[in-house]
Write a protein that holds these residues in place. Sequence first.
Motif, PDB file in Angstrom:
ATOM      1  N   TYR A   1      -0.984   4.038  -1.280  1.00  0.00           N
ATOM      2  CA  TYR A   1       0.037   3.059  -1.641  1.00  0.00           C
ATOM      3  C   TYR A   1       1.411   3.714  -1.522  1.00  0.00           C
TER       4      TYR A   1
ATOM      5  N   TYR B   1       0.181  -2.233   3.653  1.00  0.00           N
ATOM      6  CA  TYR B   1      -0.791  -1.563   2.793  1.00  0.00           C
ATOM      7  C   TYR B   1      -2.200  -1.924   3.236  1.00  0.00           C
TER       8      TYR B   1
ATOM      9  N   TYR C   1       4.365  -1.308  -7.518  1.00  0.00           N
ATOM     10  CA  TYR C   1       3.344  -0.276  -7.730  1.00  0.00           C
ATOM     11  C   TYR C   1       2.849  -0.310  -9.175  1.00  0.00           C
TER      12      TYR C   1
ATOM     13  N   THR D   1      -5.883  -6.004  -9.497  1.00  0.00           N
ATOM     14  CA  THR D   1      -6.307  -5.966  -8.093  1.00  0.00           C
ATOM     15  C   THR D   1      -7.822  -6.117  -7.990  1.00  0.00           C
TER      16      THR D   1
END
Length: 493
Positions: A117, A92, A136, A143
Amino acid sequence: MIRYTIFFLAIFLYSCQQSQSINKKCEEQIVVCFDHYQPKPYKTPGGSKHIPMPKVLYTDNTEVLREYMPEADFDTITLQLPEHFKELALNYRDFEFIYYPLMQGDTITISMDSLDYPILSSKHHPERNRIYNMNYELRKGRTHSGLEAKTCLGSDWVRIAQNIDVIRANNWTSLLMNYCPLDSLQSMFNSYKTAYTDTINLFKQQQIISDKIYNHYQYLLALKDYESRRMLNEDTAFYRRMEAGISDEYASYPSYHEYLDYYLWFTNQHIPTIRKSQGGSKDWCQTFDELSAKPFQPKSMQILLERCIKEISENFSAQDVNHYLDKYLQITQDTTLYNNIKGQYNLSADANQLLLEDIQGKTTNLSLLLKKHKGKVIYVDFWASWCVPCREEMTPSAKLRESYKGKDVVFVYLAYNDTKDSWKKAVKQEGMAEIENNFIITNSKNSKTLEAIKLELIPRYIIFDKQGSLVEMNAPRPSDEQATIIINKYLKQ
């Protein structure tokens, strides 16, 4: 009539056996379909970026780690597995890997959301989608700069947070844009860990994952925890805690290779000479010697020593490389890496020349190149696919090159201590495939030319005048305004 009955019964039984065989074969593999899975390069809000990493990782039937990059809009790979799940790693944004234990007999489509993602979708078992996409959902609201908190805690965000007063005083805007207080990062990560643990416990209670997959998810959470500890951990004996988890039992998991990377990180913090040296690259020989004395199982030992050999090959002399290659071969019996390193660095080549190879495989050397372009100023750029500062200069270099189009100036790009595959990928990514004077150095380790100019760090730029004499041992980089001034100086001579 009985004869025909027996005949058809035999055919029926044979068909059933064939069907069972096919079904068994299907159960022992996983089909992975990539639907427009082509992640774009990413920069954080402050402009930070990483060298492009492999987009997909998996291990083959011999537990060798393989890299894969889907080339088409729709691409497919088939994974064979000896147990009821197979781990697949997806990159990622070139900052972190996400590991997915994919279940036996499944067909899975991988696409991306608007932020690139990975999104997984099971064809045969849609109820598994909530398992595959667990991460996810968990990362939402936890984040920073689009990355998991553990990634920031294990990287330069820590240095930014620790030096924020200096950064603010100097108004270093790009660093300020990436700033996040350490307690905020740690809080995000703690929240993530709690939610992660609650989720896998729920999956286990609902019996939608096996004990083995449950344990594997716990292992992956521990891996995230190790990453989060790297920059802030001051315990030089921390590596010993990880040694209990080093086992060939995990060799089929791509995540295990990252586990061993973290183990090496903490091991190198234990070695004083490495702690004191910038980047910890100066004493990989000592790391090799320490590791080779430990009672690790064969596959794990080979993975660890292979990493050491690659670092030694990049940072040490041809004599040291040959010495440790012999040690590596004696311990592991791995002739593949031994021969690859020997070939990659052309260790038996003529040391009196700087040997070069272009993108088409044609060979030459620096002496012939200087003769070919005599009467022109030659600006030489030493770089590598793995060197972030080198690649950041490629855009300014293209502008500088364009400004001298049609003039007696030649720009030469020489990839140093690189592999041909990585170099070719980087050349394509940087839009350099059509540049005439674009080469990889094939004897970086034993060339006396590189010794003479004392090439140790890159990027490095040198200039030859119209007579072919080396006149600038440390020329300005392309982004420096002085580069134009100095090139013009020799152009007028």
